[in-house]
Design a protein around this motif. Structure first.
Motif, PDB file in Angstrom:
ATOM      1  N   ARG A 219     -35.640  65.449 -38.113  1.00 53.86           N
ATOM      2  CA  ARG A 219     -34.488  65.064 -37.315  1.00 53.86           C
ATOM      3  C   ARG A 219     -34.015  66.212 -36.413  1.00 53.86           C
ATOM      4  O   ARG A 219     -33.427  65.982 -35.368  1.00 53.86           O
ATOM      5  N   VAL A 220     -34.298  67.445 -36.820  1.00 53.10           N
ATOM      6  CA  VAL A 220     -33.821  68.597 -36.059  1.00 53.10           C
ATOM      7  C   VAL A 220     -34.749  68.921 -34.902  1.00 53.10           C
ATOM      8  O   VAL A 220     -34.316  69.139 -33.777  1.00 53.10           O
ATOM      9  N   TYR A 221     -36.047  68.943 -35.171  1.00 53.00           N
ATOM     10  CA  TYR A 221     -37.037  69.271 -34.153  1.00 53.00           C
ATOM     11  C   TYR A 221     -37.848  68.028 -33.799  1.00 53.00           C
ATOM     12  O   TYR A 221     -38.601  67.505 -34.640  1.00 53.00           O
ATOM     13  N   SER A 222     -37.689  67.565 -32.568  1.00 53.45           N
ATOM     14  CA  SER A 222     -38.317  66.300 -32.158  1.00 53.45           C
ATOM     15  C   SER A 222     -39.837  66.387 -32.110  1.00 53.45           C
ATOM     16  O   SER A 222     -40.513  65.364 -32.043  1.00 53.45           O
ATOM     17  N   ARG A 223     -40.402  67.599 -32.141  1.00 55.43           N
ATOM     18  CA  ARG A 223     -41.852  67.765 -32.092  1.00 55.43           C
ATOM     19  C   ARG A 223     -42.478  67.888 -33.485  1.00 55.43           C
ATOM     20  O   ARG A 223     -43.693  68.060 -33.593  1.00 55.43           O
ATOM     21  N   HIS A 224     -41.667  67.807 -34.537  1.00 53.30           N
ATOM     22  CA  HIS A 224     -42.178  68.086 -35.879  1.00 53.30           C
ATOM     23  C   HIS A 224     -42.285  66.847 -36.750  1.00 53.30           C
ATOM     24  O   HIS A 224     -41.421  65.965 -36.722  1.00 53.30           O
ATOM     25  N   VAL A 225     -43.353  66.811 -37.549  1.00 43.58           N
ATOM     26  CA  VAL A 225     -43.509  65.857 -38.643  1.00 43.58           C
ATOM     27  C   VAL A 225     -43.650  66.677 -39.919  1.00 43.58           C
ATOM     28  O   VAL A 225     -44.455  67.621 -39.978  1.00 43.58           O
ATOM     29  N   GLY A 343     -28.831  72.992 -34.568  1.00 38.62           N
ATOM     30  CA  GLY A 343     -29.538  71.783 -34.996  1.00 38.62           C
ATOM     31  C   GLY A 343     -28.997  71.201 -36.288  1.00 38.62           C
ATOM     32  O   GLY A 343     -29.371  70.097 -36.675  1.00 38.62           O
ATOM     33  N   ALA A 344     -28.095  71.948 -36.964  1.00 37.91           N
ATOM     34  CA  ALA A 344     -27.515  71.436 -38.212  1.00 37.91           C
ATOM     35  C   ALA A 344     -26.737  70.144 -37.982  1.00 37.91           C
ATOM     36  O   ALA A 344     -26.638  69.303 -38.882  1.00 37.91           O
ATOM     37  N   ALA A 345     -26.161  69.973 -36.782  1.00 35.91           N
ATOM     38  CA  ALA A 345     -25.416  68.736 -36.510  1.00 35.91           C
ATOM     39  C   ALA A 345     -26.352  67.526 -36.596  1.00 35.91           C
ATOM     40  O   ALA A 345     -25.974  66.480 -37.141  1.00 35.91           O
ATOM     41  N   ARG A 346     -27.568  67.658 -36.067  1.00 40.13           N
ATOM     42  CA  ARG A 346     -28.535  66.561 -36.168  1.00 40.13           C
ATOM     43  C   ARG A 346     -29.008  66.384 -37.598  1.00 40.13           C
ATOM     44  O   ARG A 346     -29.176  65.257 -38.065  1.00 40.13           O
ATOM     45  N   LEU A 470     -37.179  83.365 -34.107  1.00 40.56           N
ATOM     46  CA  LEU A 470     -36.255  82.799 -33.127  1.00 40.56           C
ATOM     47  C   LEU A 470     -35.770  81.413 -33.532  1.00 40.56           C
ATOM     48  O   LEU A 470     -34.666  81.009 -33.177  1.00 40.56           O
ATOM     49  N   ASN A 471     -36.582  80.652 -34.245  1.00 46.86           N
ATOM     50  CA  ASN A 471     -36.206  79.291 -34.658  1.00 46.86           C
ATOM     51  C   ASN A 471     -36.012  79.250 -36.165  1.00 46.86           C
ATOM     52  O   ASN A 471     -36.669  79.970 -36.913  1.00 46.86           O
ATOM     53  N   GLY A 472     -35.089  78.374 -36.589  1.00 43.69           N
ATOM     54  CA  GLY A 472     -34.796  78.280 -38.014  1.00 43.69           C
ATOM     55  C   GLY A 472     -35.558  77.155 -38.687  1.00 43.69           C
ATOM     56  O   GLY A 472     -35.858  76.155 -38.054  1.00 43.69           O
ATOM     57  N   PRO A 473     -35.886  77.351 -39.978  1.00 42.96           N
ATOM     58  CA  PRO A 473     -35.539  78.469 -40.839  1.00 42.96           C
ATOM     59  C   PRO A 473     -36.202  79.771 -40.375  1.00 42.96           C
ATOM     60  O   PRO A 473     -37.388  79.807 -40.106  1.00 42.96           O
ATOM     61  N   SER A 474     -35.405  80.834 -40.274  1.00 42.51           N
ATOM     62  CA  SER A 474     -35.848  82.101 -39.713  1.00 42.51           C
ATOM     63  C   SER A 474     -35.951  83.166 -40.800  1.00 42.51           C
ATOM     64  O   SER A 474     -35.218  83.141 -41.788  1.00 42.51           O
TER      65      SER A 474
END
Length: 488
Positions: A219-225, A343-346, A470-474
């Motif tokens: 839900r946070v990263y639209s490119r991730h499964v 991205g925590a809001a998403r 740069l991106n979390g989890p960092s």
């Protein structure tokens, strides 16, 4: 007789061609509207589709003035099901009404034109009504499928949320209902690729795992499964299949974790996320996590009391109003923000203003500035310690907790790749970046280089360390603590 036979043959040929054309229109993406629009042109009139209450759903070219009102008697007879079809001769035109009626469809097809309806036109309208019914049924089934698919995706996201919040029993129960069940030990994979390819990626993982993996679109990263695959003593078939998949799929990268217990899902997810950073920044598009130990697991036995005391203002909070977030909601919010930042809001499915308000509230409870990397690293370590089994008493301060030979060895492992020859610029950039509370602009100003230069160095540092920065989890929190231990 010859003329009659010729006319009859012409009608049959025309009817067949009309039927083929209607099939083509109905099969289009917006088939219902295309079919009705074509029918209006073919009969040189107006076509209206009414719902079960007699309200127009579609009209081409438009709803015809008060003609439907003048034919209200016949319209009511067809709409209510008293008759299947009817014709009304009103001033200025003739109205033909045909019940659609396919598998409970209660809509009515209305055709209006100036001339009376010949036999071939009535046949045409009957054929069109059948196709309208079939298309409406197909659209209804498609809508139902999309609703079920959306509900399943949301349920899978809920299982992921429960795992991230440490609610393992609830996650197990929901997963067992939806299937497949969550394994006691698993490997976590994060697959990154074009958002449009996520369905294909999820389908491939489903097939490669034999339906045993738990697959969720992030839900946070639209490119991730995110893939949770059972881990056993058998060869890592899914990992091998994913390695083959990235070879033939453009722009796809994969990071994989070690085998972890279900209760250590967050550790597995972070490992996979860090491995993905290696795959993204290196030559290989599939990377596995390179283990250097987890600080929370190392200090948990003697650090549990410190963690509990550090977070007590938050975990012991009792809201004054029923509508205010309780301790569990605030603790979950803090953990999600430390992992995903904005991205925590998403992730939490809340508005960004709600997230900001909760963070201000948490700052007030803890009396710590959350924009400080010192505070962030401390709170995240405390949260991770409390996420495991309780320990005995121990040091009262973070400095005392970190003053341990085993912790120093852990810290040496974290920064070791940056202490090799030729990596000094990256070590310097990392040290300044962490001292600047991970702010790129401050880092650039201190080093006297551009923002893009700082970003490029940090991306290169990610590749050297095998960690996401740069991106979390960092890994910024672990590195900040490691440098604190080493006093570098």
């Amino acid at each position: 007789m010859t003329a009659i036979r010729d006319e009859h043959g012409y009608v049959l040929v025309n009817a067949a061609e009309d039927l083929r054309r209607m099939h083509r229109e109905a099969a289009s993406a917006d088939g219902l509207e295309r079919l009705l629009r074509w029918l209006a042109r073919r009969v040189e009139g107006t076509v209206v589709l009414l719902d079960r209450y007699g309200t127009p759903l579609h009209a081409f070219p438009e709803v015809p003035g008060d003609i439907l009102r003048r034919a209200a008697g016949e319209v009511d007879r067809v709409v209510t099901g008293e008759v299947r079809a009817a014709v009304a001769d009103v001033g200025g035109g003739v109205v033909h009404l045909q019940r659609v009626g396919v598998d409970g469809d209660d809509s009515t097809l209305v055709v209006i034109r100036r001339e009376r309806f010949t036999a071939d036109v009535r046949v045409l309208i009957g054929d069109a009504a059948q196709l309208v019914g079939l298309r409406r049924r197909a659209d209804a089934l498609d809508l139902r499928y999309r609703r079920v698919d959306r509900a399943e995706r949301q349920a899978r996201e809920a299982v992921l949320d429960l795992l991230m919040a440490g609610q393992f029993d609830a996650a197990r129960r929901i997963a067992a209902t939806l299937g497949p069940a969550l394994a006691d030990r698993l490997r976590v994979f994060v697959v990154e690729g074009p958002p449009a390819a996520r369905t294909r990626t999820a389908d491939h993982c489903e097939q490669a795992s034999g339906g045993r993996a738990w697959i969720v679109r992030c839900r946070v990263y639209s490119r991730h499964v995110i893939v949770l695959a059972p881990a056993s003593a058998e060869p890592d078939d899914l990992g091998d299949a994913l390695g083959e998949f990235v070879d033939g799929a453009g722009g796809v990268k994969v990071g994989g974790s070690d085998a972890v217990a279900l209760r250590d899902f967050l550790t597995g997810y972070e490992q996979a996320f860090h491995a993905l950073a290696v795959a993204r920044n290196g030559n290989e598009r599939f990377a596995r996590f390179s283990r250097r130990g987890e600080l929370a697991a190392l200090v948990r036995p003697r650090g549990y009391a410190w963690a509990a005391a550090t977070l007590e203002p938050l975990t012991g909070h009792r809201p004054q109003r029923a509508q205010d977030p309780d301790a569990a909601a605030l603790t979950t919010t803090l953990g999600a923000w430390l992992d995903f930042y904005g991205g925590a809001a998403r992730q939490l499915k809340i508005h960004r203003n709600t997230l900001a308000a909760r963070l201000r509230y948490i700052e007030g409870l803890l009396r710590r500035p959350l924009d400080s990397l010192d505070t962030q690293a401390t709170l995240r370590l405390a949260l991770r310690i409390l996420g495991g089994p309780a320990g005995a008493g121990g040091p009262a301060t973070l400095e005392e907790l970190l003053d341990d030979p085993e912790v120093r060895r852990w810290a040496d492992l974290q920064v070791a790749p940056l202490l090799r020859a030729g990596t000094e610029p990256f070590m310097t950039t990392l040290r300044v970046w962490l001292a600047s509370d991970a702010r790129l602009d401050t880092t650039a100003s201190t080093l006297g280089i551009s923002l893009s230069g700082v970003r490029k160095r940090l991306l290169r540092t990610e590749s050297i360390l095998g960690r996401s920065l740069l991106n979390g989890p960092s890994a910024r929190y672990d590195l900040w603590l490691a440098l604190k231990v080493l006093h570098t």
